[in-house]
Design a protein around this motif. Sequence first.
Motif, mmCIF file in Angstrom:
data_model
loop_
_atom_site.group_PDB
_atom_site.id
_atom_site.type_symbol
_atom_site.label_atom_id
_atom_site.label_comp_id
_atom_site.label_asym_id
_atom_site.label_seq_id
_atom_site.Cartn_x
_atom_site.Cartn_y
_atom_site.Cartn_z
ATOM 1 N N ARG A 65 57.250 39.202 42.461
ATOM 2 C CA ARG A 65 56.700 40.553 42.420
ATOM 3 C C ARG A 65 55.736 40.632 41.249
ATOM 4 N N GLN A 66 54.537 41.119 41.527
ATOM 5 C CA GLN A 66 53.525 41.215 40.484
ATOM 6 C C GLN A 66 53.935 42.219 39.413
ATOM 7 N N LYS A 67 53.533 41.966 38.159
ATOM 8 C CA LYS A 67 53.736 42.953 37.098
ATOM 9 C C LYS A 67 53.001 44.234 37.470
ATOM 10 N N TYR A 72 48.405 47.592 38.926
ATOM 11 C CA TYR A 72 47.833 48.933 38.811
ATOM 12 C C TYR A 72 46.345 48.873 38.494
ATOM 13 N N LEU A 73 45.943 47.928 37.648
ATOM 14 C CA LEU A 73 44.542 47.845 37.232
ATOM 15 C C LEU A 73 43.695 46.960 38.135
ATOM 16 N N SER A 74 44.285 45.904 38.704
ATOM 17 C CA SER A 74 43.486 44.927 39.448
ATOM 18 C C SER A 74 43.718 44.965 40.951
ATOM 19 N N GLY A 75 44.883 45.431 41.386
ATOM 20 C CA GLY A 75 45.231 45.389 42.796
ATOM 21 C C GLY A 75 45.639 44.018 43.289
ATOM 22 N N ILE A 76 45.686 43.036 42.404
ATOM 23 C CA ILE A 76 45.960 41.649 42.802
ATOM 24 C C ILE A 76 47.462 41.377 42.752
ATOM 25 N N THR A 77 47.983 40.774 43.804
ATOM 26 C CA THR A 77 49.418 40.484 43.898
ATOM 27 C C THR A 77 49.720 38.987 43.854
ATOM 28 N N THR A 78 48.729 38.162 43.566
ATOM 29 C CA THR A 78 48.906 36.712 43.467
ATOM 30 C C THR A 78 49.501 36.355 42.106
ATOM 31 N N SER A 79 50.344 35.323 42.079
ATOM 32 C CA SER A 79 50.981 34.908 40.828
ATOM 33 C C SER A 79 50.025 34.126 39.932
ATOM 34 N N ASP A 80 50.392 34.035 38.650
ATOM 35 C CA ASP A 80 49.753 33.139 37.677
ATOM 36 C C ASP A 80 48.276 33.447 37.446
ATOM 37 N N CYS A 81 47.940 34.721 37.415
ATOM 38 C CA CYS A 81 46.559 35.138 37.158
ATOM 39 C C CYS A 81 46.445 35.852 35.815
ATOM 40 N N GLN A 90 30.212 52.316 23.246
ATOM 41 C CA GLN A 90 29.325 53.428 23.563
ATOM 42 C C GLN A 90 29.696 53.990 24.935
ATOM 43 N N SER A 91 29.525 55.289 25.088
ATOM 44 C CA SER A 91 29.896 55.944 26.339
ATOM 45 C C SER A 91 29.100 55.418 27.520
ATOM 46 N N SER A 92 27.900 54.912 27.246
ATOM 47 C CA SER A 92 27.048 54.427 28.335
ATOM 48 C C SER A 92 27.361 52.991 28.738
ATOM 49 N N SER A 93 28.210 52.324 27.997
ATOM 50 C CA SER A 93 28.501 50.911 28.261
ATOM 51 C C SER A 93 29.248 50.743 29.572
ATOM 52 N N SER A 94 28.874 49.720 30.312
ATOM 53 C CA SER A 94 29.548 49.437 31.576
ATOM 54 C C SER A 94 30.611 48.368 31.372
ATOM 55 N N GLU A 95 31.545 48.307 32.302
ATOM 56 C CA GLU A 95 32.656 47.363 32.208
ATOM 57 C C GLU A 95 32.284 46.037 32.859
ATOM 58 N N LEU A 96 32.800 44.989 32.292
ATOM 59 C CA LEU A 96 32.655 43.651 32.849
ATOM 60 C C LEU A 96 34.053 43.084 33.041
ATOM 61 N N ALA A 97 34.349 42.567 34.221
ATOM 62 C CA ALA A 97 35.686 42.047 34.513
ATOM 63 C C ALA A 97 35.621 40.575 34.892
ATOM 64 N N ILE A 98 36.601 39.817 34.417
ATOM 65 C CA ILE A 98 36.725 38.401 34.754
ATOM 66 C C ILE A 98 38.143 38.175 35.276
ATOM 67 N N LEU A 99 38.262 37.515 36.409
ATOM 68 C CA LEU A 99 39.559 37.137 36.950
ATOM 69 C C LEU A 99 39.782 35.655 36.694
ATOM 70 N N SER A 125 39.578 44.241 42.387
ATOM 71 C CA SER A 125 39.413 43.932 40.958
ATOM 72 C C SER A 125 37.964 43.964 40.491
ATOM 73 N N LYS A 126 37.002 43.863 41.435
ATOM 74 C CA LYS A 126 35.568 43.984 41.118
ATOM 75 C C LYS A 126 35.144 43.083 39.952
ATOM 76 N N PHE A 127 35.631 41.848 39.940
ATOM 77 C CA PHE A 127 35.249 40.915 38.879
ATOM 78 C C PHE A 127 33.804 40.461 39.061
ATOM 79 N N SER A 128 33.171 40.156 37.948
ATOM 80 C CA SER A 128 31.821 39.600 37.995
ATOM 81 C C SER A 128 31.863 38.080 38.005
#
Length: 446
Positions: A65-67, A72-81, A90-99, A125-128
């Motif tokens: 069972r995923q943590k 909650y943040l990624s939607g990913i249910t695969t183990s060992d990630c 800054q408020s204008s800064s965009s997010e960058l995600a890495i899986l 998860s919308k990773f780049s």
Amino acid sequence: MLRNQRKIINSLWPSRIPNEEYATRRTNLMRILKKEVKTGEKQVVVVMKGAQKSYIAPDVPHAFRQKSHFRYLSGITTSDCYYLIQCGVQSSSSELAILFANRRSEYEELWEGPLPTESEWEKTSKFSEIVPTNRLLQTLEKVVDKGTAVFFDTSSDDFLAKFLQTKANSVRDINHFIERLRVVKSENEMDSMRDVCNLGGQTMSSMISGARNLHNENAICGLLEFEGRRRGSEMQAYPPVIAGGVRANTIHYLEANNDLNPSECVLVDAGCDLNGYVSDVTRCFPISGYWSDAQLSLYEALLYVHEELISYAHNMEKVRLSALFKRMNELLAASFSELGLIKSTDHKEMIHLAEKLCPHHVSHYLGMDVHDCPAISRDIDLPGNVSFTIEPGVYVPMDWNVPEFRGIGYRIEDDVATNPSGGIELLTAAVPRDPIEIQRLMGTTE
């Protein structure tokens, strides 16, 4: 009081959480974390470690069972990630995600099957970028510097926590920040809670209807598993408490392997796990289908407390679990005094004896975990869309001074949620509490 009346149309329960909601959660979290940065910190980095696959014996894995924070943040249910989110302050800064995740070899797929595709992972998860897990430290070396505020579950990995402390300006625990978001459910999450609590209630009802004269607690455990899974439950939400007779006085009795005496009552505390959300229901019933006089009178005394607590919570201007707990002890003292289980007439002593007979809290938060959001105080006014339990109990010791009730243990537990417009919604209405209705399920009354 609103009662959930959703009916099962078929055995499939699709996820209620749309892909875009995960992005909203991450944005909301970053908005909170940016307020926590220290002078000189120019970026926030969140590092999430998912659940690792574990083994009960060589080549025999535990059920996975995923943590919940990770899911909650990624939607990913695969183990060992691992999952990294980076954003400037800054408020204008965009997010960058890495899986960080590994693909399976052809040989591993032969034995374990394929993992989700990268495009399937990316939907939530919308990773780049996707990176093998063996490059985690190398990537963190590039991303984290002395202008970075890192937020991480510091208890999940001592080595990684210490590594981050050498690179970042600050490393703080992330759990209570995520729990501040998770404790208040979105409308989609509330639908998820209605689904799983309805499923949990139906599972409990069906189990009770088939449990008459079963000879061992483990048979009830198997019946619970069957009734839940055939309705779509992915697994049991937690190891169920299935306690016959005096064993019900062990509040978290987990052995579930003892024989049942036909004269005993059995306490069953169980839940279903569906789409990452869980239910938590407790019911008590006579294994023969017939209550003795002492069993019934004590059960009715506790049921009175339970019904009053549901009404009390529904009519509170603002629900506060600490106030609900105080009210439970007052009601237990009064109800058990009228029954004769408590002999004292001194109010302070009556409350003390009630707390001795029921040594646990009346409630806990409920959601993706059964004891959800433990960092959130139970002494706060709850907004709408907060789900929690109501669960008064009574556990009469074998040396109690009223012999006819000795050794009886009961708990009655339902799942509810605060309604944004006021009052509470009963989520587990699919399973009865009334003793006659319980007997009707068991086929021992008209």
